[in-house]
Motif scaffolding. Structure first.
Motif, PDB file in Angstrom:
ATOM      1  N   VAL A  32      56.587  59.125 130.085  1.00  0.00           N
ATOM      2  CA  VAL A  32      57.406  60.335 130.065  1.00  0.00           C
ATOM      3  C   VAL A  32      58.855  59.927 130.283  1.00  0.00           C
ATOM      4  O   VAL A  32      59.157  59.167 131.209  1.00  0.00           O
ATOM      5  CB  VAL A  32      56.964  61.331 131.158  1.00  0.00           C
ATOM      6  N   LYS A  33      59.738  60.438 129.417  1.00  0.00           N
ATOM      7  CA  LYS A  33      61.170  60.135 129.502  1.00  0.00           C
ATOM      8  C   LYS A  33      61.915  61.419 129.858  1.00  0.00           C
ATOM      9  O   LYS A  33      62.309  62.169 128.959  1.00  0.00           O
ATOM     10  CB  LYS A  33      61.665  59.565 128.183  1.00  0.00           C
ATOM     11  N   PRO A  34      62.118  61.683 131.139  1.00  0.00           N
ATOM     12  CA  PRO A  34      62.693  62.967 131.556  1.00  0.00           C
ATOM     13  C   PRO A  34      64.076  63.255 130.970  1.00  0.00           C
ATOM     14  O   PRO A  34      64.425  64.410 130.749  1.00  0.00           O
ATOM     15  CB  PRO A  34      62.766  62.837 133.082  1.00  0.00           C
ATOM     16  N   HIS A  35      64.853  62.192 130.689  1.00  0.00           N
ATOM     17  CA  HIS A  35      66.191  62.384 130.118  1.00  0.00           C
ATOM     18  C   HIS A  35      66.243  61.984 128.645  1.00  0.00           C
ATOM     19  O   HIS A  35      67.332  61.854 128.085  1.00  0.00           O
ATOM     20  CB  HIS A  35      67.225  61.590 130.909  1.00  0.00           C
ATOM     21  N   ARG A  36      65.079  61.766 128.044  1.00  0.00           N
ATOM     22  CA  ARG A  36      64.986  61.329 126.648  1.00  0.00           C
ATOM     23  C   ARG A  36      65.714  60.002 126.429  1.00  0.00           C
ATOM     24  O   ARG A  36      66.148  59.695 125.328  1.00  0.00           O
ATOM     25  CB  ARG A  36      65.569  62.391 125.705  1.00  0.00           C
ATOM     26  N   GLY A  37      65.821  59.222 127.473  1.00  0.00           N
ATOM     27  CA  GLY A  37      66.496  57.934 127.382  1.00  0.00           C
ATOM     28  C   GLY A  37      65.544  56.791 127.622  1.00  0.00           C
ATOM     29  O   GLY A  37      64.328  56.908 127.450  1.00  0.00           O
ATOM     30  N   GLU A  38      66.093  55.668 128.061  1.00  0.00           N
ATOM     31  CA  GLU A  38      65.273  54.481 128.286  1.00  0.00           C
ATOM     32  C   GLU A  38      64.398  54.629 129.522  1.00  0.00           C
ATOM     33  O   GLU A  38      63.262  54.149 129.557  1.00  0.00           O
ATOM     34  CB  GLU A  38      66.185  53.257 128.435  1.00  0.00           C
ATOM     35  N   ALA A  39      64.915  55.289 130.552  1.00  0.00           N
ATOM     36  CA  ALA A  39      64.167  55.439 131.803  1.00  0.00           C
ATOM     37  C   ALA A  39      62.896  56.254 131.567  1.00  0.00           C
ATOM     38  O   ALA A  39      62.952  57.357 131.020  1.00  0.00           O
ATOM     39  CB  ALA A  39      65.034  56.116 132.851  1.00  0.00           C
ATOM     40  N   ALA A  40      61.759  55.689 131.961  1.00  0.00           N
ATOM     41  CA  ALA A  40      60.479  56.332 131.664  1.00  0.00           C
ATOM     42  C   ALA A  40      59.512  56.190 132.823  1.00  0.00           C
ATOM     43  O   ALA A  40      59.580  55.236 133.608  1.00  0.00           O
ATOM     44  CB  ALA A  40      59.867  55.718 130.399  1.00  0.00           C
ATOM     45  N   MET A  44      50.037  55.658 133.492  1.00  0.00           N
ATOM     46  CA  MET A  44      48.920  54.860 133.990  1.00  0.00           C
ATOM     47  C   MET A  44      49.337  54.069 135.231  1.00  0.00           C
ATOM     48  O   MET A  44      48.556  53.929 136.187  1.00  0.00           O
ATOM     49  CB  MET A  44      48.420  53.900 132.903  1.00  0.00           C
ATOM     50  N   ALA A  45      50.573  53.582 135.247  1.00  0.00           N
ATOM     51  CA  ALA A  45      51.071  52.883 136.433  1.00  0.00           C
ATOM     52  C   ALA A  45      51.292  53.850 137.586  1.00  0.00           C
ATOM     53  O   ALA A  45      51.310  53.439 138.753  1.00  0.00           O
ATOM     54  CB  ALA A  45      52.382  52.162 136.096  1.00  0.00           C
ATOM     55  N   LEU A  46      51.438  55.132 137.266  1.00  0.00           N
ATOM     56  CA  LEU A  46      51.624  56.144 138.308  1.00  0.00           C
ATOM     57  C   LEU A  46      50.326  56.436 139.056  1.00  0.00           C
ATOM     58  O   LEU A  46      50.349  56.837 140.232  1.00  0.00           O
ATOM     59  CB  LEU A  46      52.166  57.433 137.673  1.00  0.00           C
ATOM     60  N   VAL A  47      49.187  56.234 138.392  1.00  0.00           N
ATOM     61  CA  VAL A  47      47.892  56.605 138.972  1.00  0.00           C
ATOM     62  C   VAL A  47      47.651  55.961 140.341  1.00  0.00           C
ATOM     63  O   VAL A  47      47.323  56.661 141.307  1.00  0.00           O
ATOM     64  CB  VAL A  47      46.740  56.287 137.990  1.00  0.00           C
ATOM     65  N   PRO A  48      47.796  54.639 140.497  1.00  0.00           N
ATOM     66  CA  PRO A  48      47.565  54.063 141.843  1.00  0.00           C
ATOM     67  C   PRO A  48      48.562  54.570 142.878  1.00  0.00           C
ATOM     68  O   PRO A  48      48.223  54.691 144.061  1.00  0.00           O
ATOM     69  CB  PRO A  48      47.713  52.550 141.614  1.00  0.00           C
ATOM     70  N   LYS A  49      49.780  54.881 142.455  1.00  0.00           N
ATOM     71  CA  LYS A  49      50.767  55.431 143.397  1.00  0.00           C
ATOM     72  C   LYS A  49      50.339  56.810 143.875  1.00  0.00           C
ATOM     73  O   LYS A  49      50.526  57.170 145.041  1.00  0.00           O
ATOM     74  CB  LYS A  49      52.139  55.502 142.737  1.00  0.00           C
ATOM     75  N   LEU A  50      49.750  57.581 142.959  1.00  0.00           N
ATOM     76  CA  LEU A  50      49.259  58.908 143.336  1.00  0.00           C
ATOM     77  C   LEU A  50      48.125  58.787 144.348  1.00  0.00           C
ATOM     78  O   LEU A  50      48.044  59.558 145.317  1.00  0.00           O
ATOM     79  CB  LEU A  50      48.780  59.662 142.096  1.00  0.00           C
ATOM     80  N   LYS A  51      47.259  57.819 144.137  1.00  0.00           N
ATOM     81  CA  LYS A  51      46.135  57.638 145.053  1.00  0.00           C
ATOM     82  C   LYS A  51      46.604  57.136 146.416  1.00  0.00           C
ATOM     83  O   LYS A  51      46.026  57.492 147.448  1.00  0.00           O
ATOM     84  CB  LYS A  51      45.110  56.694 144.429  1.00  0.00           C
ATOM     85  N   GLY A 559      68.131  55.792 138.964  1.00  0.00           N
ATOM     86  CA  GLY A 559      68.817  54.574 138.553  1.00  0.00           C
ATOM     87  C   GLY A 559      69.061  54.507 137.066  1.00  0.00           C
ATOM     88  O   GLY A 559      68.577  55.330 136.288  1.00  0.00           O
ATOM     89  N   LYS A 560      69.818  53.491 136.655  1.00  0.00           N
ATOM     90  CA  LYS A 560      70.160  53.304 135.257  1.00  0.00           C
ATOM     91  C   LYS A 560      69.142  52.400 134.577  1.00  0.00           C
ATOM     92  O   LYS A 560      68.270  51.829 135.207  1.00  0.00           O
ATOM     93  CB  LYS A 560      71.565  52.706 135.152  1.00  0.00           C
ATOM     94  N   GLY A 561      69.293  52.251 133.260  1.00  0.00           N
ATOM     95  CA  GLY A 561      68.370  51.411 132.506  1.00  0.00           C
ATOM     96  C   GLY A 561      66.966  51.989 132.520  1.00  0.00           C
ATOM     97  O   GLY A 561      66.771  53.174 132.288  1.00  0.00           O
ATOM     98  N   LYS A 562      65.988  51.154 132.813  1.00  0.00           N
ATOM     99  CA  LYS A 562      64.602  51.613 132.845  1.00  0.00           C
ATOM    100  C   LYS A 562      64.306  52.479 134.058  1.00  0.00           C
ATOM    101  O   LYS A 562      63.342  53.235 134.073  1.00  0.00           O
ATOM    102  CB  LYS A 562      63.662  50.408 132.806  1.00  0.00           C
ATOM    103  N   GLY A 563      65.143  52.375 135.087  1.00  0.00           N
ATOM    104  CA  GLY A 563      65.009  53.254 136.237  1.00  0.00           C
ATOM    105  C   GLY A 563      63.817  52.934 137.114  1.00  0.00           C
ATOM    106  O   GLY A 563      62.988  52.080 136.809  1.00  0.00           O
ATOM    107  N   THR A 564      63.741  53.647 138.226  1.00  0.00           N
ATOM    108  CA  THR A 564      62.649  53.494 139.182  1.00  0.00           C
ATOM    109  C   THR A 564      61.942  54.825 139.358  1.00  0.00           C
ATOM    110  O   THR A 564      62.575  55.854 139.601  1.00  0.00           O
ATOM    111  CB  THR A 564      63.187  53.030 140.553  1.00  0.00           C
ATOM    112  N   THR A 565      60.632  54.806 139.211  1.00  0.00           N
ATOM    113  CA  THR A 565      59.835  56.026 139.365  1.00  0.00           C
ATOM    114  C   THR A 565      59.668  56.362 140.841  1.00  0.00           C
ATOM    115  O   THR A 565      59.341  55.485 141.659  1.00  0.00           O
ATOM    116  CB  THR A 565      58.454  55.853 138.718  1.00  0.00           C
ATOM    117  N   ARG A 566      59.886  57.623 141.169  1.00  0.00           N
ATOM    118  CA  ARG A 566      59.759  58.045 142.563  1.00  0.00           C
ATOM    119  C   ARG A 566      58.952  59.336 142.648  1.00  0.00           C
ATOM    120  O   ARG A 566      59.177  60.267 141.865  1.00  0.00           O
ATOM    121  CB  ARG A 566      61.149  58.261 143.171  1.00  0.00           C
TER     122      ARG A 566
END
Length: 633
Positions: A32-40, A44-51, A559-566
């Motif tokens: 998912v690209k919330p700003h339609r940019g590179e940051a996404a 699937m990588a979010l799943v373990p963080k959710l758990k 953050g810029k570029g690929k960003g950090t998911t929070r």
């Protein structure tokens, strides 16, 4: 032939309905690209963080940054049109609270829209209390739609007294004397709008919400009568807004053009009547391209946000110039277009309700002759004879079932016959699809042969419009998107209802009866996402089988570029006791009843003390636990 992530993007239509917010990365994961940019956000990588956060599946994932993006896009489109056409008025969009009343949705929308002058639309007293409490810009408008009583009118007038631009929209003729009376009692000059029924109407599922037969709005004669009543009461200066609504989710731009032309003409004629109207509310209708086809199909739209804004601005100005009246401030109520994209449901597939594919079936030498015949049909089927052989197989099946009814065929033999018919059907269907024309009987066969994947969610709670209105929502696996899917399946929920199944899926050319999914791997989870469910679905779900609201998380990219998911917030969904309370059940009384049964069972020596404690503990756990399945436990 190899299968790439770009093939997956095309197969699931992600580059269409995704609108730049969704894509597939090199790992084969949905992002998912919330700003339609590179940051996404890699889902699937979010799943373990959710758990790790102890979020329970199914889980609703919200992206507040997408809400900000949608607000900016619509306001930028109108402001660009205003500049391009040298329009002398302004744009003041509003968000209809009914589209999604959740605080988690309203707060970021209001925060994003307030600097731009976005307001809110209320359809009830309760919604108006929300609108009045929000920090809006001084020139932002609050639109009061829906039927009104004296208390509703007084509340709106209190807003006016506080300095807010609160418009009471007259939906029925009898509301005019009510507004006049209550305003005189309160000593507040109201801000009045009138909703007119247009000849023009929309198209698609919500076509009846507009047009001459619509539930709301005044006829032309009622409009004239309303003007005359306000003049007699000395309140004609209070009539400031004209409102019309052509329908929700309008797929065809020509319908919008026709409605705007008619509405602008009524506005101009009212100005000629001496009405000081200076706002024109074009209502809702701005669509969402749920299937990504960019067509006039009911689940799509054949225009862009910019084209919509251009047509509204252009045709209103053209009419005003022709009628020599000043242009109004423009208002639109684009709730679906603002909210739909911002959230999706992640759910895990727990298994198959139908038997998996067999590559080959062994038929014993002493098997029934009918079973041997089916095996010969399967082995000898070719592209040239597939239709004839399929008919032969159907005939042999009926003979075998007749033998079973008479007691001459064992249960194991019947099971073998059913499995063989599935294999034969799949092979016949494969050959049939290689021909230019697929006979209707094989189209029906395909529907019968699709697998049924069971997903841990409730259609009735999370996507009620799919059940009630056959609304299409994009569904896609969040991983393995670099693998070619090999199974055609429908998606069954965990309710005890045959309607709890999604069997219509988005497609660029048609509506598919099944979705291409991957074969399930024993011991490994399989996740799918249901997208574009941010509008209406949040607030219209029911509690069928007492499945409640799901857990939800709010996710941003920093953050810029690929960003950090929070993960910014985790909002727990309903436990069983929450849902039970809604329907009048007392959880503690229920536990007391079980305790009495346990004591009686202990007294009668049917339970040991240890077993009794286990029974009570498990019952309490069920009462206090999540209403959905605990997969992987």
């Amino acid at each position: 032939m190899s299968f790439t992530t770009r093939d997956a993007v095309r197969l699931y239509g992600i580059d269409g309905w995704g609108a730049g917010y969704f894509d597939v990365n090199s790992k084969g994961h949905l992002v998912v690209k919330p700003h339609r940019g590179e940051a996404a956000v890699d889902l699937m990588a979010l799943v373990p963080k959710l758990k790790e956060k102890e979020a329970r599946f199914p889980v609703l994932v919200r992206f507040p940054q997408i809400l900000e993006s949608r607000v900016a896009e619509i306001f930028e489109a109108f402001n660009k049109s205003i500049e391009e056409y040298a329009y002398a008025g302004a744009y003041r969009g509003v968000f209809p609270i009914k589209v999604n009343q959740q605080k988690e949705v309203l707060d970021p929308l209001v925060a994003a829209g307030a600097p731009l002058g976005m307001g809110l639309e209320a359809g009830s007293k309760a919604e108006l209390t929300i609108a009045l409490s929000r920090e809006l810009r001084d020139d932002a408008v609050i639109i009061c739609n829906g039927y009104k009583d004296a208390a509703y009118v007084r509340l709106a007038l209190q807003g006016v007294a506080l300095g807010r631009k609160v418009f009471l929209i007259v939906e029925k003729a009898q509301e005019i004397p009510l507004i006049i009376r209550v305003a005189e009692e309160a000593g507040v000059r109201p801000m009045v709008g009138v909703r007119i029924r247009l000849r023009a109407r929309g198209s698609g599922k919500w076509e009846k919400s507009g047009g001459a037969e619509a539930k709301f709005g005044l006829t032309t004669q009622e409009l004239i009568d309303a003007v005359d009543q306000l003049k007699r009461a000395g309140m004609i200066d209070c009539l400031r807004l004209l409102h019309f609504h052509v329908g929700s989710q309008i797929p065809e731009i020509k319908r919008i053009k026709i409605a705007v032309k008619e509405g602008a003409r009524v506005y101009a004629k009212l100005r000629a009547e001496g009405c000081p109207i200076d706002y024109l509310d074009v209502g809702g209708g701005l669509g969402v391209d749920y299937d990504g086809s960019n067509t006039s199909y009911e689940a799509s739209m054949n225009y862009s946000v910019q084209e919509y804004a251009n047509d509204v601005v252009y045709f209103v100005k053209e009419t005003c110039v022709a009628e020599n009246v000043p242009v109004p401030t423009l208002v639109s109520e684009s709730g679906r277009a603002l909210a739909a994209y911002h959230c999706l449901l992640l759910c895990e597939v727990s298994g198959q309700a139908t038997q998996g594919d067999d590559d080959e079936i062994m038929v014993p030498a002493d098997a029934h002759d009918g079973l041997k015949g089916l095996h010969e049909i399967y082995a000898g089927m070719t592209r040239k004879n597939h239709r004839e052989y399929w008919h032969d197989a159907e005939e042999k099946r009926e003979v075998l079932m007749g033998h079973f009814d008479l007691g001459y065929l064992s249960l194991r033999d019947r099971a073998l016959a059913e499995r063989m018919m599935t294999l034969i059907g799949r092979r016949a269907l494969q050959f049939a699809k290689e021909d230019r024309f697929v006979p209707e009987e094989f189209e029906q066969l395909e529907k019968r042969l699709v697998s049924k994947y069971i997903a841990n969610f409730s259609v009735f709670q999370s996507i009620p419009d799919s059940w009630a209105l056959d609304q299409l929502f994009p569904i896609v696996p969040i991983h393995r998107l670099d693998e070619r899917p090999s199974v055609h399946a429908t998606l069954c929920d965990v309710t005890c209802d045959s309607d709890g199944e999604v069997d219509r899926f988005v497609d660029l050319r048609d509506v598919k009866d099944s979705l291409e999914l991957h074969a399930l791997t024993p011991g490994k989870p399989y996740y799918v996402a249901i997208g574009l469910i941010g509008a209406y679905q949040d607030v219209m779900g029911d509690y069928h089988n007492l499945f409640g609201r799901v857990d939800e998380v709010h996710v941003t990219v920093k953050g810029k570029g690929k960003g950090t998911t929070r993960i910014d917030a985790l909002v727990k969904g309903d436990n069983a006791d929450d849902v039970l309370k809604i329907f009048g059940h007392d959880a503690e009384q229920m536990v007391d009843a079980i305790e009495k049964m346990v004591r009686r069972a202990m007294k009668e020596k049917r339970l040991t003390r240890s077993s009794a404690n286990d029974v009570l503990a498990e019952y309490r756990e069920a009462i206090e636990g999540y209403t959905y399945l605990g997969l992987g436990e």
